[in-house]
Design a protein around this motif. Structure first.
Motif, mmCIF file in Angstrom:
data_model
loop_
_atom_site.group_PDB
_atom_site.id
_atom_site.type_symbol
_atom_site.label_atom_id
_atom_site.label_comp_id
_atom_site.label_asym_id
_atom_site.label_seq_id
_atom_site.Cartn_x
_atom_site.Cartn_y
_atom_site.Cartn_z
ATOM 1 N N SER A 95 0.765 -1.270 0.080
ATOM 2 C CA SER A 95 -0.057 -0.005 -0.026
ATOM 3 C C SER A 95 0.916 1.255 0.095
ATOM 4 C CB SER A 95 -1.044 -0.213 1.303
ATOM 5 O OG SER A 95 -1.711 1.117 1.125
ATOM 6 N N GLN A 96 0.337 2.149 -0.530
ATOM 7 C CA GLN A 96 1.043 3.698 -0.578
ATOM 8 C C GLN A 96 2.439 3.531 -1.014
ATOM 9 O OE1 GLN A 96 -0.694 5.023 3.306
ATOM 10 N NE2 GLN A 96 -1.113 6.713 1.849
ATOM 11 N N ASN A 97 2.857 2.888 -2.294
ATOM 12 C CA ASN A 97 3.784 2.681 -2.862
ATOM 13 C C ASN A 97 4.850 2.124 -2.006
ATOM 14 O OD1 ASN A 97 3.196 4.382 -5.244
ATOM 15 N ND2 ASN A 97 3.408 6.106 -4.141
ATOM 16 N N VAL A 114 -7.261 -9.202 3.795
ATOM 17 C CA VAL A 114 -6.313 -8.137 4.104
ATOM 18 C C VAL A 114 -6.902 -6.868 4.721
ATOM 19 C CG1 VAL A 114 -4.425 -6.720 3.335
ATOM 20 C CG2 VAL A 114 -4.756 -9.257 2.466
ATOM 21 N N TRP A 115 -6.900 -6.426 5.920
ATOM 22 C CA TRP A 115 -7.366 -4.970 6.331
ATOM 23 C C TRP A 115 -6.368 -4.084 6.138
ATOM 24 C CZ3 TRP A 115 -6.767 -3.553 12.065
ATOM 25 C CH2 TRP A 115 -7.502 -2.101 12.393
ATOM 26 N N GLN A 116 -6.820 -3.024 5.523
ATOM 27 C CA GLN A 116 -6.041 -1.790 5.434
ATOM 28 C C GLN A 116 -6.417 -0.962 6.323
ATOM 29 O OE1 GLN A 116 -6.860 0.654 1.674
ATOM 30 N NE2 GLN A 116 -4.487 1.018 1.556
ATOM 31 N N GLU A 117 -5.568 -0.911 7.593
ATOM 32 C CA GLU A 117 -5.881 0.010 8.729
ATOM 33 C C GLU A 117 -5.217 1.482 8.393
ATOM 34 O OE1 GLU A 117 -5.069 0.444 13.317
ATOM 35 O OE2 GLU A 117 -3.668 -1.007 12.270
ATOM 36 N N SER A 127 -0.935 3.769 5.916
ATOM 37 C CA SER A 127 -1.932 2.509 6.246
ATOM 38 C C SER A 127 -0.850 1.449 6.632
ATOM 39 C CB SER A 127 -2.688 2.109 4.967
ATOM 40 O OG SER A 127 -1.626 1.656 3.891
ATOM 41 N N LYS A 128 -1.644 0.550 7.140
ATOM 42 C CA LYS A 128 -0.801 -0.577 7.617
ATOM 43 C C LYS A 128 -1.735 -1.600 7.144
ATOM 44 C CE LYS A 128 0.881 -3.372 11.315
ATOM 45 N NZ LYS A 128 0.795 -3.374 12.932
#
Length: 151
Positions: A95-97, A114-117, A127-128
């Protein structure tokens, strides 16, 4: 300092914070029939089904790109998810490059979640990505609306 200036400055700061908290990232919603079908969580005998979801409203003004094996898979917004199929084997989801990434070993005929926190930083959001259990993933996806995937 002038009390009126302080009051106006605080009022402006509150308005900006409220706009950021309630703003809405632009996402490409999938047709409702696709949303309904995806939430049946059927598996595919030849592929792994991967759900990436973001069931929070925190950071609502932020769109967050997700890539799989270096290819753009989609961009999440608040309360959104997308689904795609992968060949069995090891894949990198980021995520995010690449600011957050994980390795996912997939098997055919299984679902992965997959949870994008959303994580807020000093200047911008981040994000994590986290692999979660099927039970937690299904519950999270149910809270979201499907968006179109690029895969």
């Amino acid at each position: 300092m002038d009390p009126m200036l302080i009051r106006n400055t605080l009022f402006s700061a509150v308005l900006v914070a409220a706009a950021m908290a309630t703003g809405c990232a632009s996402i490409n919603k999938a047709p409702s029939a696709m949303n309904t079908e995806a939430k049946q969580f059927n598996t595919h005998p030849d592929y792994a089904q991967v759900y990436v979801y973001r069931n929070e409203t925190f950071g609502a003004a932020l769109s967050m790109p997700v890539s799989v094996d270096g290819r753009q898979a989609g961009t999440t917004g608040p309360k959104s998810f997308f689904r795609f199929q992968l060949e069995p084997g090891q894949h990198t989801i980021s995520s995010q490059n690449g600011a957050s990434s994980l390795l996912l070993n997939t098997e055919a005929n299984r679902n992965y979640f997959v949870w994008q926190e959303v994580k807020m930083g000093l200047v911008s959001g981040g994000s994590k990505l986290q692999v979660v259990s099927e039970q937690q993933g299904r519950a999270g996806v149910q809270q979201c609306t499907m968006i179109k995937s690029n895969l």
